[in-house]
Design an enzyme around this catalytic site. Sequence first.
Site, PDB file in Angstrom:
ATOM      1  N   HIS A  78       0.907  -1.305   0.028  1.00  0.00           N
ATOM      2  CA  HIS A  78       0.135  -0.176   0.010  1.00  0.00           C
ATOM      3  C   HIS A  78       0.841   1.316  -0.068  1.00  0.00           C
ATOM      4  O   HIS A  78       0.570   2.102  -0.902  1.00  0.00           O
ATOM      5  CB  HIS A  78      -0.920   0.209   1.230  1.00  0.00           C
ATOM      6  CG  HIS A  78      -1.961  -1.076   1.447  1.00  0.00           C
ATOM      7  ND1 HIS A  78      -2.509  -1.534   2.262  1.00  0.00           N
ATOM      8  CD2 HIS A  78      -2.261  -2.089   0.245  1.00  0.00           C
ATOM      9  CE1 HIS A  78      -3.531  -2.644   2.027  1.00  0.00           C
ATOM     10  NE2 HIS A  78      -2.978  -2.789   0.895  1.00  0.00           N
ATOM     11  N   ASP A 240      -3.136  -2.663  -5.074  1.00  0.00           N
ATOM     12  CA  ASP A 240      -1.885  -3.976  -4.821  1.00  0.00           C
ATOM     13  C   ASP A 240      -1.020  -4.153  -5.810  1.00  0.00           C
ATOM     14  O   ASP A 240       0.176  -4.127  -5.812  1.00  0.00           O
ATOM     15  CB  ASP A 240      -2.707  -5.110  -4.411  1.00  0.00           C
ATOM     16  CG  ASP A 240      -3.124  -5.166  -2.895  1.00  0.00           C
ATOM     17  OD1 ASP A 240      -2.937  -4.246  -2.229  1.00  0.00           O
ATOM     18  OD2 ASP A 240      -4.155  -6.102  -2.683  1.00  0.00           O
ATOM     19  N   HIS A 263      -0.451 -11.060  -4.877  1.00  0.00           N
ATOM     20  CA  HIS A 263       0.973 -10.736  -4.667  1.00  0.00           C
ATOM     21  C   HIS A 263       1.948 -11.840  -5.061  1.00  0.00           C
ATOM     22  O   HIS A 263       2.957 -11.108  -5.817  1.00  0.00           O
ATOM     23  CB  HIS A 263       1.160 -10.435  -3.286  1.00  0.00           C
ATOM     24  CG  HIS A 263       0.287  -9.501  -2.418  1.00  0.00           C
ATOM     25  ND1 HIS A 263       0.231  -8.130  -2.902  1.00  0.00           N
ATOM     26  CD2 HIS A 263      -0.927  -9.696  -1.479  1.00  0.00           C
ATOM     27  CE1 HIS A 263      -0.880  -7.726  -2.263  1.00  0.00           C
ATOM     28  NE2 HIS A 263      -1.257  -8.457  -1.258  1.00  0.00           N
TER      29      HIS A 263
END
EC number: 3.5.1.108
Length: 311
Positions: A78, A240, A263
């Site tokens: 973030h 993200d 991720h």
Amino acid sequence: MQNTLKTSVTFDGVGLHSGLPVKMILRPAPAGHGISFQRTDIELGNTIIPARWDMVERTALCTRLVNEAGVVVSTVEHIMAALAGCGVHNALVELDGPEVPIVDGSSAPFVRGIMKQGLHRLTDPVVAYEVLKPITVEHNGAKATLLPSDRTRIEFHIDFTDEAIGRQSKSLDLRNGAFARELCDSRTFCSRSDVETMQANGLALGGVPGENAIVFDGKTVESGTGLRHEDEPVRHKMLDALGDLALAGGPLIGHYVGERAGHALTNTLLRELFATPGAVREVTCDLAMAMRLPGQGLIWSEIPTEVARVA
């Protein structure tokens, strides 16, 4: 030209997964420094961690960096998105704990803090990474792709069993302050069925529905003041992705397409990009190229306020 912060900016909060209190200070850095993290609570050894794709210890629920000495910083996505989205190329991020504060679950508090203090323009040109060949990675039904483009574009597609999420898609050209205007206030989220599992495994200990996260349970949305966008989940996935792509080591010029990606898969994509001969090149940006990068054209009045916008 490259940018850094005009002055230091401080954020206090707790880590989403650790639940531990943490203070984070963003400090200006010289041209060519890039973004790096420093653990100020560790007194001995190497406490600096460069914000790069090859420093990532891949995990499913957040992006964690680790250096050669084993020093870690978690949930960096973030703040990395905020720095990239504001056009900050050089900064030292100091932390007195192992995890970036989650604040409200989005990047908006970071964006407001950075832009309230302002940026300082340096004398060296921006160095970016231009995607030259299509690169795709897949895992367990998820897919992530980078395509050549003359600008930074993110496209995302998600499909969740919770009816309040369902299928969502969005594509965005990130120039002209689009990150701050369209994505930065979208919050992290999960399904109610995942909360107990995560907490049983020592994760999400700092998560509070409606305060710093959204929890979906079928048709029910636990978000305090309601959704900030009807498609807030896919917007957060794009947030993200920008943060994870910022670990390229500089702005990435290309078109990212994520299909149920997370991720770990985005980091695998970066590893494949830099391992493939001729797939990417380092470029020194002229004015026309720099104007197409995230952060250019950002206007303070377009940054979302602290009041949630209920969809």
